[in-house]
Enzyme design. Structure first.
Site, PDB file in Angstrom:
ATOM      1  N   CYS A  79       0.833  -1.203   0.000  1.00 35.82           N
ATOM      2  CA  CYS A  79       0.000   0.000   0.000  1.00 35.82           C
ATOM      3  C   CYS A  79       0.882   1.273   0.000  1.00 35.82           C
ATOM      4  O   CYS A  79       1.494   1.580  -1.011  1.00 35.82           O
ATOM      5  CB  CYS A  79      -0.973  -0.025   1.175  1.00 35.82           C
ATOM      6  SG  CYS A  79      -2.354   1.111   0.938  1.00 35.82           S
ATOM      7  N   HIS A 167      -3.812  -5.050   0.700  1.00 41.94           N
ATOM      8  CA  HIS A 167      -3.264  -5.518   1.981  1.00 41.94           C
ATOM      9  C   HIS A 167      -3.326  -7.047   2.052  1.00 41.94           C
ATOM     10  O   HIS A 167      -4.399  -7.613   2.271  1.00 41.94           O
ATOM     11  CB  HIS A 167      -4.044  -4.911   3.151  1.00 41.94           C
ATOM     12  CG  HIS A 167      -3.761  -3.458   3.363  1.00 41.94           C
ATOM     13  ND1 HIS A 167      -2.725  -3.012   4.153  1.00 41.94           N
ATOM     14  CD2 HIS A 167      -4.360  -2.354   2.863  1.00 41.94           C
ATOM     15  CE1 HIS A 167      -2.700  -1.686   4.139  1.00 41.94           C
ATOM     16  NE2 HIS A 167      -3.685  -1.267   3.366  1.00 41.94           N
ATOM     17  N   GLU A 169      -2.213  -8.886   4.368  1.00 44.08           N
ATOM     18  CA  GLU A 169      -2.217  -9.337   5.762  1.00 44.08           C
ATOM     19  C   GLU A 169      -3.621  -9.449   6.349  1.00 44.08           C
ATOM     20  O   GLU A 169      -3.800 -10.064   7.405  1.00 44.08           O
ATOM     21  CB  GLU A 169      -1.363  -8.396   6.632  1.00 44.08           C
ATOM     22  CG  GLU A 169      -1.904  -6.989   6.828  1.00 44.08           C
ATOM     23  CD  GLU A 169      -1.544  -6.001   5.725  1.00 44.08           C
ATOM     24  OE1 GLU A 169      -1.577  -4.791   5.989  1.00 44.08           O
ATOM     25  OE2 GLU A 169      -1.244  -6.432   4.596  1.00 44.08           O
ATOM     26  N   GLY A 223      -0.957 -13.945  35.777  1.00 47.90           N
ATOM     27  CA  GLY A 223      -1.351 -14.062  34.379  1.00 47.90           C
ATOM     28  C   GLY A 223      -0.423 -14.969  33.585  1.00 47.90           C
ATOM     29  O   GLY A 223       0.580 -15.477  34.090  1.00 47.90           O
ATOM     30  N   ASP A 225       1.557 -14.252  30.927  1.00 45.06           N
ATOM     31  CA  ASP A 225       2.870 -13.728  30.519  1.00 45.06           C
ATOM     32  C   ASP A 225       3.918 -13.904  31.617  1.00 45.06           C
ATOM     33  O   ASP A 225       4.998 -14.454  31.377  1.00 45.06           O
ATOM     34  CB  ASP A 225       2.756 -12.236  30.142  1.00 45.06           C
ATOM     35  CG  ASP A 225       1.743 -11.990  29.041  1.00 45.06           C
ATOM     36  OD1 ASP A 225       1.459 -12.930  28.286  1.00 45.06           O
ATOM     37  OD2 ASP A 225       1.226 -10.867  28.956  1.00 45.06           O
ATOM     38  N   SER A 226       3.593 -13.437  32.823  1.00 42.02           N
ATOM     39  CA  SER A 226       4.603 -13.530  33.886  1.00 42.02           C
ATOM     40  C   SER A 226       4.843 -14.984  34.283  1.00 42.02           C
ATOM     41  O   SER A 226       5.952 -15.356  34.656  1.00 42.02           O
ATOM     42  CB  SER A 226       4.204 -12.689  35.105  1.00 42.02           C
ATOM     43  OG  SER A 226       3.046 -13.199  35.720  1.00 42.02           O
ATOM     44  N   SER A 227       3.809 -15.834  34.180  1.00 41.56           N
ATOM     45  CA  SER A 227       3.975 -17.251  34.537  1.00 41.56           C
ATOM     46  C   SER A 227       4.902 -17.959  33.559  1.00 41.56           C
ATOM     47  O   SER A 227       5.795 -18.719  33.959  1.00 41.56           O
ATOM     48  CB  SER A 227       2.613 -17.954  34.558  1.00 41.56           C
ATOM     49  OG  SER A 227       1.744 -17.346  35.474  1.00 41.56           O
TER      50      SER A 227
END
Length: 509
Positions: A79, A167, A169, A223, A225-227
């Protein structure tokens, strides 16, 4: 090191989707602002230029320095990227006679082109631009057209440089992923070896080398992510990792004790800290969302600093930062365009003297879950809905008080438990209740009430970059509304949020 693709971002809302599609091909890629191009090393196999809300004809149009890329690396302009490569190298871009937006079909395709191999004639694509390429330079050749757009796609004759005005995507370009695969795998020659298993192996080895025998502290949130970050570090450095789980007074009902027990059962070295009063004090009287985030971030830092001093020789602070946090905190046009600051992006104050390690900062949320599965984490933990770092503070519009937190915790508890009871929890990506700074008139028995209003929020998403509201059954919403109003004294009205992202965000603050 894996082969990788570099995506240069010109501010398009779709840039992250390009990265998502390429990652799905098991090829690693990274997004950089167009004006912060990294060194192109041997692992970089190609470059993609994103779309943009700007026009190449604007006085302040973003202009990248492609002197070490164009003609040296395979290059794909999407684009705005395609229009830039035409406009700045001898072609002409003009305003479209009519806005070219929405579905279109490729009525002409040069199937000999490496970019369009095995793409069906008349395949559907998605246009989204107000300008069009009216004339291409002499050494460019058209390789695809629609009925309305003659230069739908082109190639530079003596280079592996391509441009497409649609596009690939987005979901509406039906064979877009195949086009990206043609570019990334066939033209750039990337090996498709970016997998959860390879990420785990590489990351654990890198962490071992980077951290050695140093001690690390990590803030757990309960959560995903931290786990997952904790388990990667645990595999790499074992007992040298100390996890700290802080009760900031802004967690869900009963969450502190439940999460603390589950972590201890998994063999992690976890310290629980009750810091509710410190957070409530730091938030007193603050209503503005950014100030709330900053006050919470500062209090977290203070508590971590205090705790770090209790552990001898801590050198590192680990964080569960993921890629959308990083992308949303780095703007193409400078800080003014940043959507919101993230509590775990942006470094630490000098007095802490700790270095930061972020094992997940290159991953999208769904990739974090796949890595967690590879590490053997339970589905119950991996399928937990995302929960914001600042917790319920950004679901209470206005200032924070313990009483408002209690009201919201009770309403949220009813909503989340009902989702689980009705087998809807796993069909929703993220859900929560928002306490509004609004009171409304109600009637309970023979009495008139004047109490709080809450909004229910439930969205479907892949990685949080875009999201649609979930069409929860009316019967379910009625049940939740009745329970909240009947059981939570102080709330007399429940509404349901039917906004998508964009233009709204998932959280209200």
């Amino acid at each position: 090191m894996e082969d990788k693709i570099i995506i240069l971002d010109f501010g398009s809302q779709y840039t992250q989707l390009i990265a998502r599609k390429i990652r799905e091909l098991n090829v690693f890629c990274e997004i950089y602002p167009y004006n912060k191009i990294p060194d192109i090393d041997d692992n970089t196999k190609g470059v993609i230029l994103s779309g943009s809300p700007f026009s190449v004809r604007d006085d302040k149009a973003p202009i990248p320095n492609l002197s070490k890329i164009k003609g040296y690396q395979p290059l794909l302009g999407v684009c705005y990227g395609a229009q830039y490569l035409a406009h700045n190298y001898g072609g002409e871009v003009l305003p479209s006679n009519k806005r070219e937006y929405g579905r279109a079909n490729l009525s002409f395709i040069n199937t000999e082109s490496d970019l369009l191999k095995n793409i069906s004639k008349n395949t559907q694509v998605w246009m989204s631009h107000g300008d069009t390429i009216a004339k291409i330079p002499d050494n460019y050749e058209i390789i695809a057209s629609t009925n309305d757009v003659k230069v739908g796609a082109y190639k530079i004759k003596d280079e592996t440089t391509y441009g497409i005005q649609f596009h690939p995507e987005v979901y509406h370009t039906l064979e877009g992923k195949k086009m990206l695969e043609n570019f990334v795998v066939n033209i750039c020659g990337c090996k498709q070896n970016w997998t959860p298993a390879s990420f785990v192996e590489t990351t654990i080895n890198n962490l071992k080398q980077k951290l050695g025998s140093d001690k690390v502290i990590l803030g757990l949130s309960g959560g995903v992510d931290s786990s997952v970050a904790a388990f990667l570090l645990h595999k790499a450095i074992g007992k040298n990792l100390t996890c700290i789980f802080v009760d900031n007074g802004l967690l869900r009902k009963n969450e502190f004790n439940q999460v603390l027990e589950s972590y201890k059962g998994l063999g992690l070295n976890v310290i629980g800290i009750d810091a509710k009063q410190e957070f409530y004090s730091s938030l007193k009287g603050i209503s503005e969302p950014e100030q709330k985030r900053k006050a919470i971030g500062k209090t977290f830092i203070d508590i971590f600093d205090k705790q770090a001093h209790k552990i001898n020789d801590v050198k590192w602070l680990a964080q569960g930062t993921i890629y959308p946090d990083v992308i949303e905190s780095v703007s193409v046009k400078g800080p003014s365009a940043t959507i919101k600051s993230h509590h775990n992006v942006g470094g630490l104050p000098d007095f802490m003297k700790l270095k930061i390690v972020e094992p997940l900062k290159l991953l999208f949320k769904d990739e974090v879950r796949k890595v967690g599965k590879e590490l053997g984490l339970s589905n119950e933990l991996l399928n937990r809905h995302p929960f914001p770092g600042p917790g319920l503070a950004i679901r209470i519009l206005g200032d924070i008080t313990p009483e408002k937190v209690r009201l919201l915790q009770e309403a949220d508890y009813i909503f989340i438990n009902q989702l689980k009871e009705d087998n809807l929890y796993d069909k929703v990506w993220q859900a929560g209740v928002i306490l509004l700074p609004v009171q409304s008139v109600g009637v309970m028995g023979d009495e008139r009430t004047y109490e709080q209003v809450v909004a229910l929020r439930a969205v479907q998403s892949t990685d949080g970059m875009t999201a649609d509201w979930v069409h929860l059954p009316y019967e379910f919403l009625a049940k939740v509304s009745n329970k909240i109003i009947n059981q939570v004294k102080g709330i007399n009205r429940v509404v349901y949020d039917i906004s998508s992202k964009p233009p709204a965000t998932i959280e209200w603050e």
